[in-house]
Scaffold this active site. Structure first.
Site, PDB file in Angstrom:
ATOM      1  N   THR A 362     -10.792  44.447  19.320  1.00 28.44           N
ATOM      2  CA  THR A 362     -10.951  45.885  19.494  1.00 28.44           C
ATOM      3  C   THR A 362     -12.242  46.232  18.783  1.00 28.44           C
ATOM      4  OG1 THR A 362      -8.577  46.313  19.645  1.00 28.44           O
ATOM      5  CG2 THR A 362      -9.865  48.110  18.784  1.00 28.44           C
ATOM      6  N   SER A 433      -0.327  52.642  20.470  1.00 22.48           N
ATOM      7  CA  SER A 433      -1.512  51.998  19.889  1.00 22.48           C
ATOM      8  C   SER A 433      -1.553  52.223  18.383  1.00 22.48           C
ATOM      9  CB  SER A 433      -2.752  52.612  20.531  1.00 22.48           C
ATOM     10  OG  SER A 433      -3.924  52.147  19.900  1.00 22.48           O
ATOM     11  N   GLY A 453      -8.319  45.776  14.378  1.00 24.68           N
ATOM     12  CA  GLY A 453      -7.472  44.986  13.485  1.00 24.68           C
ATOM     13  C   GLY A 453      -5.991  45.083  13.790  1.00 24.68           C
TER      14      GLY A 453
HETATM   15  O1  DON Z   1      -4.177  49.599  20.525  1.00 23.01           O
HETATM   16  C1  DON Z   1      -3.853  48.810  19.641  1.00 23.01           C
HETATM   17  O2  DON Z   1      -3.237  49.133  18.660  1.00 23.01           O
HETATM   18  C2  DON Z   1      -4.277  47.370  19.770  1.00 23.01           C
HETATM   19  N1  DON Z   1      -4.423  47.014  21.144  1.00 23.01           N
HETATM   20  C3  DON Z   1      -5.513  47.142  18.976  1.00 23.01           C
HETATM   21  C4  DON Z   1      -5.911  45.697  18.958  1.00 23.01           C
HETATM   22  C5  DON Z   1      -6.856  45.360  17.892  1.00 23.01           C
HETATM   23  O3  DON Z   1      -7.261  46.148  17.089  1.00 23.01           O
HETATM   24  C6  DON Z   1      -7.292  43.973  17.796  1.00 23.01           C
HETATM   25  N2  DON Z   1      -8.310  43.830  16.781  1.00 23.01           N
HETATM   26  N3  DON Z   1      -8.687  43.020  16.068  1.00 23.01           N
END
Ligand code: DON
Length: 552
Positions: A362, A433, A453
């Site tokens: 992300t 999310s 994260g």
């Molecule tokens: O929307 C969410 O909470 C997740 N899909 C976020 C994923 C994420 O932050 C991965 N990062 N390192």
């Protein structure tokens, strides 16, 4: 005379700091994306235009983390104070159903919700770009997408992290011929010096630039996406795409001592959990506590905020949530009453919550323009390179955000997060999310921050917020601070190497916490500090990765 002297002195002292930037400040996870944002500010765009340009550039140069096959949240505060939140989160296709990822034994089959076309939700980011541009931009989509289209057409050299992540996701990318042709080199992870050119993506971005929303959600792009997904075993319809809308929602507001908090509402769980944790912590004079007790109390606040996340939160268009309760000071006082200063609470002793999963890549960026318009945005395809699936001819790498749903009540997802009925899969629903783009104000100081994260996003934003609340106006401190995390289930305090000192570890263990060091430092926070009175700005990129934070 004295007054004159004061004015002269104040001017002298304030002027080096008061030199307001000509364009503004941008902190993003990639130098080429930060550059794209400044190109647009220099062309007369504002923070919203820059946000569109940075997002689209990240889709090209940081495909491991976000893209037009994924989703995004944009938190905007316009000069003068008006705030908006654009929810461009993915939606489940109409073919989705509650138990779609359960195997014959009734257990979730992780492979299906993480890799390949079945793992993908209907992308939201393209609609988000259109909406942000329309609501508060000045330049128009074609100008704002130009830097990204150029980067996709001409190519660029991906950095070491990108190459490492290709190695990690080689299997999923190799399973999709279109993705393999773009990201692999003769079927293998490319070596340093490889040039990543994305012609199909450039053409797709061009259709979006020319036609706006229909340029992606109908016509050629929609046809390529639906045909590609269905030929590979997914089940999308043209209507799934045509019906997609970015939704404007009211940002959440809260207060922690004198800090005003503006943050993400559901379908992010982040803002609600952040406010619950801050409300619990407000009852303690944290700065007067010894370092171990302080961290113990923060961990106990995290535990309770994440418990409620699992229990109550989901897509606001599908579930009723007690948001007023969860963000109230009285409710927090009740939670605080159950915290002991001399002993860890066991998660099992709290009213039960079932669990569910989440992803691992992300990206976040922050922009403040010279006029004082602010954008704090977090974007995602979920785990690195999303589902790894690319519908042929589209250049669009699809997300695997379906894994952010609770595939089964109480069973953990990629981020070991659990969820309940509130986050169960349903057609058209948005998966819960953790992305938490946030804007803080303390007197005359403004902080803009967020990070990727997975489940740890919320605890990272909490620690950054506490750092600002304690008087730190230096964004380098917020992004550098050592990190630790508790998410209710599993009942462990995770900490990054150097995240806790030996005394903290010994002290927390003595209180009954189970500690677990994670193997790598985590997060990629991108932050800006702004003093509206002087115009002074500072920007900082997380030292854990290779972002670019600049003031110009
Ligand atoms: O929307 C969410 O909470 C997740 N899909 C976020 C994923 C994420 O932050 C991965 N990062 N390192």
């Amino acid at each position: 005379m004295q007054r004159l002297l004061t004015i002269v002195l104040v001017t002298l002292v304030a002027s080096p700091l008061a030199a307001a930037p000509k364009l503004g400040a941008i902190a993003s996870a990639h130098p080429l994306a930060t550059e794209a944002g400044f190109e647009i500010l220099a062309a007369g765009g504002n923070a919203c235009d820059a946000a569109v340009a940075v997002s689209a550039a990240l889709a090209v140069v940081e495909p491991v983390s976000s893209g037009i096959g994924g989703g995004a949240f944009y938190l905007v505060q316009l000069k003068g104070g008006k705030a908006l939140f654009v929810d461009a989160r993915e939606r489940a296709p109409q073919s989705a159903s509650r138990d779609m990822y359960l195997g014959e034994d009734g257990k979730p089959v992780r492979e299906k919700s993480l890799n390949g076309p079945l793992a993908a939700g209907i992308p939201g980011e393209p609609a988000g770009l259109v909406q942000v541009g329309k609501r508060c931009g000045r330049l128009g989509l074609a100008r704002n997408l130009a830097p990204a289209i150029r980067l996709a057409t001409e190519g660029f050299e991906p950095d070491e992290f990108h190459l490492q992540m290709v190695g990690m996701r080689q299997k999923a990318l190799a399973a999709a011929p279109a993705a393999a042709a773009v990201f692999l080199d003769q079927g293998q992870p490319p070596k340093a010096g490889f040039r990543l050119v994305q012609k199909d993506l450039a053409a797709t971005l061009q259709r979006l630039a020319r036609q706006g929303q229909p340029g992606f959600y109908s016509g050629d792009t929609a046809r390529l996406l639906v045909e590609g997904v269905n030929a590979a075993g997914g089940a999308w319809t043209l209507a799934d795409l045509a019906d997609y809308r970015a939704v404007e929602r009211t940002p959440l507001r809260g207060r922690y001592h004198e800090v005003e908090v503006l943050t993400a509402p559901p379908p992010s769980s982040g803002g609600v959990a952040l406010l619950t944790a801050l409300n619990i912590l407000e009852g303690y004079a944290l700065n007067l506590r010894d370092p171990v007790t302080r961290k113990h109390l923060i961990v106990e606040a995290m535990r309770r905020a994440y418990r409620d996340r699992a229990e109550y939160l989901g897509d606001p268009d599908y579930v009723a949530m007690p948001l007023a309760m969860l963000s109230s000071k009285d409710y927090a006082a009740g939670l605080r009453a159950g915290i002991r200063t001399d002993q860890a609470t066991s998660s099992a002793s709290l009213p039960g919550a079932p669990s569910g999963p989440e992803g691992t890549d992300t990206t976040h960026f922050s922009v403040v323009d010279a006029a004082g318009n602010i954008v704090s945005a977090t974007l995602s395809v979920n785990i690195p390179f999303g589902s790894g699936f690319m519908p042929p001819g589209s250049g669009v790498l699809l997300n695997d955000e379906m894994d952010d749903f609770s595939a089964k009540s109480g069973s953990p997802n990629a981020y070991k997060l659990i969820g309940s009925h509130a986050n169960a899969i349903a057609p058209g629903k948005r998966p819960l999310s953790s992305m938490t783009p946030t804007i803080l104000r303390r007197g005359d100081a403004v902080a803009v921050l967020g990070t990727p994260g997975g489940s740890r996003i919320i605890s990272m934003v909490l620690l950054g917020t506490l750092s600002f609340a304690q008087g730190s106006d230096d964004p380098a401190e917020w992004v550098t601070t050592g990190r630790y995390h508790h998410q209710f289930s599993p009942d462990v305090v995770e900490y990054e190497p150097q995240g806790l000192g030996a005394d903290d570890i010994a002290g927390l263990e003595k209180l009954g916490h189970t500690l677990q060091q994670v193997n790598r430092r985590y997060g990629n926070m991108q932050a800006i500090a702004w003093q509206p009175r002087t115009g002074q700005m500072q920007a900082a990129s997380d030292p854990r990765r290779k972002g670019s934070a600049q003031v110009r």
